[in-house]
Design a protein around this motif. Structure first.
Motif, PDB file in Angstrom:
ATOM      1  N   ASP A  85       0.640  -1.090   0.122  1.00  0.00           N
ATOM      2  CA  ASP A  85       0.175  -0.034  -0.096  1.00  0.00           C
ATOM      3  C   ASP A  85       0.709   1.191  -0.300  1.00  0.00           C
ATOM      4  O   ASP A  85       1.366   1.311   0.569  1.00  0.00           O
ATOM      5  CB  ASP A  85      -0.733   0.273   1.111  1.00  0.00           C
ATOM      6  N   PRO A  86       0.456   2.613  -0.895  1.00  0.00           N
ATOM      7  CA  PRO A  86       1.198   3.765  -0.538  1.00  0.00           C
ATOM      8  C   PRO A  86       1.477   4.022   0.519  1.00  0.00           C
ATOM      9  O   PRO A  86       0.295   4.169   1.389  1.00  0.00           O
ATOM     10  CB  PRO A  86       0.142   4.488  -1.503  1.00  0.00           C
ATOM     11  N   LEU A  87       2.249   4.984   0.886  1.00  0.00           N
ATOM     12  CA  LEU A  87       2.475   5.650   2.051  1.00  0.00           C
ATOM     13  C   LEU A  87       1.401   6.995   2.454  1.00  0.00           C
ATOM     14  O   LEU A  87       1.249   7.174   1.172  1.00  0.00           O
ATOM     15  CB  LEU A  87       4.148   6.124   2.398  1.00  0.00           C
ATOM     16  N   PRO A  88       0.902   6.633   3.724  1.00  0.00           N
ATOM     17  CA  PRO A  88       0.330   8.361   3.790  1.00  0.00           C
ATOM     18  C   PRO A  88       1.016   9.184   2.699  1.00  0.00           C
ATOM     19  O   PRO A  88       2.477   9.508   3.426  1.00  0.00           O
ATOM     20  CB  PRO A  88      -0.104   8.254   5.363  1.00  0.00           C
ATOM     21  N   GLU A  89       0.055  10.235   2.974  1.00  0.00           N
ATOM     22  CA  GLU A  89       0.270  11.518   2.975  1.00  0.00           C
ATOM     23  C   GLU A  89       1.141  12.363   3.987  1.00  0.00           C
ATOM     24  O   GLU A  89       0.267  11.448   5.116  1.00  0.00           O
ATOM     25  CB  GLU A  89      -0.301  12.065   2.029  1.00  0.00           C
ATOM     26  N   GLY A  90       2.060  13.094   4.147  1.00  0.00           N
ATOM     27  CA  GLY A  90       2.396  13.586   5.201  1.00  0.00           C
ATOM     28  C   GLY A  90       4.273  13.098   5.600  1.00  0.00           C
ATOM     29  O   GLY A  90       4.244  13.830   6.838  1.00  0.00           O
ATOM     30  N   LEU A  91       4.096  11.958   5.015  1.00  0.00           N
ATOM     31  CA  LEU A  91       5.884  11.456   6.258  1.00  0.00           C
ATOM     32  C   LEU A  91       6.806  12.870   5.622  1.00  0.00           C
ATOM     33  O   LEU A  91       6.683  13.180   4.412  1.00  0.00           O
ATOM     34  CB  LEU A  91       5.615   9.958   5.951  1.00  0.00           C
ATOM     35  N   THR A  92       7.670  12.135   6.148  1.00  0.00           N
ATOM     36  CA  THR A  92       8.558  13.047   5.924  1.00  0.00           C
ATOM     37  C   THR A  92      10.455  11.905   6.419  1.00  0.00           C
ATOM     38  O   THR A  92      10.156  11.455   7.333  1.00  0.00           O
ATOM     39  CB  THR A  92       9.650  13.695   6.294  1.00  0.00           C
ATOM     40  N   GLU A  93      11.070  12.026   5.655  1.00  0.00           N
ATOM     41  CA  GLU A  93      12.349  10.977   6.038  1.00  0.00           C
ATOM     42  C   GLU A  93      13.928  12.197   6.982  1.00  0.00           C
ATOM     43  O   GLU A  93      14.068  11.739   8.033  1.00  0.00           O
ATOM     44  CB  GLU A  93      13.661  10.639   4.923  1.00  0.00           C
ATOM     45  N   GLN A  94      12.996  13.471   7.339  1.00  0.00           N
ATOM     46  CA  GLN A  94      14.303  14.430   7.838  1.00  0.00           C
ATOM     47  C   GLN A  94      13.235  13.833  10.017  1.00  0.00           C
ATOM     48  O   GLN A  94      11.943  14.018  10.198  1.00  0.00           O
ATOM     49  CB  GLN A  94      13.930  15.624   7.984  1.00  0.00           C
ATOM     50  N   PRO A  95      14.638  13.157  10.571  1.00  0.00           N
ATOM     51  CA  PRO A  95      13.995  13.128  12.396  1.00  0.00           C
ATOM     52  C   PRO A  95      13.429  14.396  12.790  1.00  0.00           C
ATOM     53  O   PRO A  95      14.297  15.668  12.728  1.00  0.00           O
ATOM     54  CB  PRO A  95      15.406  12.962  12.465  1.00  0.00           C
ATOM     55  N   PRO A  96      12.784  14.430  13.593  1.00  0.00           N
ATOM     56  CA  PRO A  96      12.766  14.718  14.437  1.00  0.00           C
ATOM     57  C   PRO A  96      13.373  16.203  15.977  1.00  0.00           C
ATOM     58  O   PRO A  96      14.559  14.850  15.344  1.00  0.00           O
ATOM     59  CB  PRO A  96      11.532  14.669  15.223  1.00  0.00           C
ATOM     60  N   SER A  97      14.022  16.785  15.787  1.00  0.00           N
ATOM     61  CA  SER A  97      14.804  17.368  16.733  1.00  0.00           C
ATOM     62  C   SER A  97      14.806  16.641  17.511  1.00  0.00           C
ATOM     63  O   SER A  97      16.290  16.244  18.555  1.00  0.00           O
ATOM     64  CB  SER A  97      14.254  19.123  17.145  1.00  0.00           C
ATOM     65  N   GLY A  98      14.210  15.696  18.473  1.00  0.00           N
ATOM     66  CA  GLY A  98      14.755  14.847  19.832  1.00  0.00           C
ATOM     67  C   GLY A  98      14.407  13.549  19.679  1.00  0.00           C
ATOM     68  O   GLY A  98      14.697  12.527  20.363  1.00  0.00           O
ATOM     69  N   TRP A  99      14.658  13.308  18.217  1.00  0.00           N
ATOM     70  CA  TRP A  99      14.801  11.623  17.999  1.00  0.00           C
ATOM     71  C   TRP A  99      16.172  10.788  18.298  1.00  0.00           C
ATOM     72  O   TRP A  99      15.856   9.741  19.050  1.00  0.00           O
ATOM     73  CB  TRP A  99      14.398  11.805  16.069  1.00  0.00           C
ATOM     74  N   SER A 100      17.097  11.499  17.836  1.00  0.00           N
ATOM     75  CA  SER A 100      18.479  11.094  18.737  1.00  0.00           C
ATOM     76  C   SER A 100      17.825  10.241  19.858  1.00  0.00           C
ATOM     77  O   SER A 100      19.307   9.398  19.957  1.00  0.00           O
ATOM     78  CB  SER A 100      19.222  12.210  18.779  1.00  0.00           C
ATOM     79  N   GLU A 101      17.692  11.613  21.029  1.00  0.00           N
ATOM     80  CA  GLU A 101      18.041  11.389  22.467  1.00  0.00           C
ATOM     81  C   GLU A 101      16.663  10.017  22.357  1.00  0.00           C
ATOM     82  O   GLU A 101      16.760   9.351  23.589  1.00  0.00           O
ATOM     83  CB  GLU A 101      17.081  12.242  23.168  1.00  0.00           C
ATOM     84  N   GLU A 102      15.566  10.451  22.008  1.00  0.00           N
ATOM     85  CA  GLU A 102      14.508   9.162  22.056  1.00  0.00           C
ATOM     86  C   GLU A 102      14.739   8.049  21.561  1.00  0.00           C
ATOM     87  O   GLU A 102      14.702   7.098  22.325  1.00  0.00           O
ATOM     88  CB  GLU A 102      13.302   9.323  20.918  1.00  0.00           C
ATOM     89  N   ARG A 103      15.930   7.539  20.369  1.00  0.00           N
ATOM     90  CA  ARG A 103      16.389   6.354  19.626  1.00  0.00           C
ATOM     91  C   ARG A 103      17.678   6.023  21.452  1.00  0.00           C
ATOM     92  O   ARG A 103      17.256   4.725  21.158  1.00  0.00           O
ATOM     93  CB  ARG A 103      16.946   6.228  18.863  1.00  0.00           C
ATOM     94  N   ALA A 104      18.334   7.080  21.784  1.00  0.00           N
ATOM     95  CA  ALA A 104      19.166   6.503  22.616  1.00  0.00           C
ATOM     96  C   ALA A 104      18.722   5.288  23.555  1.00  0.00           C
ATOM     97  O   ALA A 104      18.770   4.745  24.557  1.00  0.00           O
ATOM     98  CB  ALA A 104      20.419   7.311  22.704  1.00  0.00           C
ATOM     99  N   ARG A 105      18.125   6.379  24.201  1.00  0.00           N
ATOM    100  CA  ARG A 105      16.826   5.592  25.656  1.00  0.00           C
ATOM    101  C   ARG A 105      16.473   4.474  25.003  1.00  0.00           C
ATOM    102  O   ARG A 105      16.163   3.699  26.014  1.00  0.00           O
ATOM    103  CB  ARG A 105      15.202   6.818  25.018  1.00  0.00           C
ATOM    104  N   LEU A 106      15.580   4.154  23.997  1.00  0.00           N
ATOM    105  CA  LEU A 106      14.712   3.017  23.332  1.00  0.00           C
ATOM    106  C   LEU A 106      15.575   2.045  23.251  1.00  0.00           C
ATOM    107  O   LEU A 106      15.593   0.833  23.956  1.00  0.00           O
ATOM    108  CB  LEU A 106      13.884   3.105  21.966  1.00  0.00           C
ATOM    109  N   GLN A 107      17.240   2.310  23.127  1.00  0.00           N
ATOM    110  CA  GLN A 107      18.237   0.977  22.551  1.00  0.00           C
ATOM    111  C   GLN A 107      18.643   1.165  23.997  1.00  0.00           C
ATOM    112  O   GLN A 107      19.453  -0.278  24.721  1.00  0.00           O
ATOM    113  CB  GLN A 107      19.922   1.909  22.313  1.00  0.00           C
ATOM    114  N   GLN A 108      18.464   1.834  25.662  1.00  0.00           N
ATOM    115  CA  GLN A 108      18.437   1.036  26.563  1.00  0.00           C
ATOM    116  C   GLN A 108      17.938   0.445  27.251  1.00  0.00           C
ATOM    117  O   GLN A 108      18.335  -0.289  28.399  1.00  0.00           O
ATOM    118  CB  GLN A 108      18.849   2.725  27.313  1.00  0.00           C
ATOM    119  N   PHE A 109      16.985   0.722  26.586  1.00  0.00           N
ATOM    120  CA  PHE A 109      15.774  -0.616  26.741  1.00  0.00           C
ATOM    121  C   PHE A 109      15.641  -2.317  27.027  1.00  0.00           C
ATOM    122  O   PHE A 109      15.067  -2.040  25.527  1.00  0.00           O
ATOM    123  CB  PHE A 109      13.836   0.244  26.675  1.00  0.00           C
ATOM    124  N   GLN A 110      16.498  -2.719  27.590  1.00  0.00           N
ATOM    125  CA  GLN A 110      16.699  -4.406  27.138  1.00  0.00           C
ATOM    126  C   GLN A 110      16.295  -4.873  27.669  1.00  0.00           C
ATOM    127  O   GLN A 110      16.586  -6.005  27.704  1.00  0.00           O
ATOM    128  CB  GLN A 110      18.431  -4.349  26.847  1.00  0.00           C
TER     129      GLN A 110
END
Length: 212
Positions: A24-49
């Protein structure tokens, strides 16, 4: 019996065919530009082990389809223990224990099988093509460590899609299950050609170093 079928068919397993349906086609309005807090959020999730969740699993593919209750999915780093219950194909309660590159599967009758190819053994036992090694990452809203990936974010600055290893993982709902962590996926759908795997999480908590 299902255990006999595994013994007879496991050595004859082959890779799935190349025939695929249009995703199915991707919904409109998506972007590959990460939001400003993505790096911190990703690091926190990586610690969730170290965590445990429960919920439901649904698989749809040309060969077999069905649903199962996830009685529990316990994760400790790369090691996992997953208990599924389903009447589909007489599966009953089946337990999967493993790490990347190794799995032990215990059938309802107590028969045990081990393999260095987790996905092949799961397919032999259940008929389902389940990308278990990658799901341990995707279920947290993270790309896996193997292979290139693309991330797509929605207008709420929330991760909406991961594309990796030929799969498209669509995040349908997020929920703040655990205090101190970003929202975690409550429902996701992984699509690859004609294969669809849907996970719905009803409960999720941190294990805090508990011993299995």
């Amino acid at each position: 019996m299902r255990s006999a079928a595994i013994a007879l068919t496991f050595s004859a397993l082959i890779m799935g065919g190349c025939t695929s349906l249009q995703v199915d086609p991707l919904p409109e309005g998506l972007t590959e530009q990460p939001p400003s807090g993505w790096s911190e959020e990703r690091a926190r999730l990586q610690q969730f082990q170290q965590w445990e969740l429960s919920g439901k699993l649904a698989v749809r593919q040309p060969s077999d389809s069905g649903t199962a209750v996830i009685n529990y999915w316990k994760q400790d780093g790369e090691a996992y223990e997953l208990a599924l219950s389903s009447s589909f194909l007489g599966m009953g309660r089946t337990t999967l224990e493993g790490v990347p590159g190794f799995i032990e599967l215990t059938l309802p009758g107590g028969d045990r099988y081990q393999s260095g190819d987790p996905e092949a053994l799961i397919e032999a036992a259940t008929g389902w093509q389940l990308p278990i090694n990658s799901l341990t990452w995707w279920i947290r809203g993270l790309p896996g460590p193997d292979g290139d990936f693309r991330l797509f974010f929605d207008d709420q600055e929330q991760l909406a899609v991961i594309r990796q290893q030929g799969w498209e993982i669509r995040y349908d709902r997020w929920q703040p299950f655990i205090e101190g962590y970003p929202p975690l996926p409550a429902r996701l759908t992984a699509v690859k050609g004609e294969k669809r795997v849907r996970l719905v999480v009803s409960n999720w908590h941190e294990r805090n170093g508990e011993v299995w």
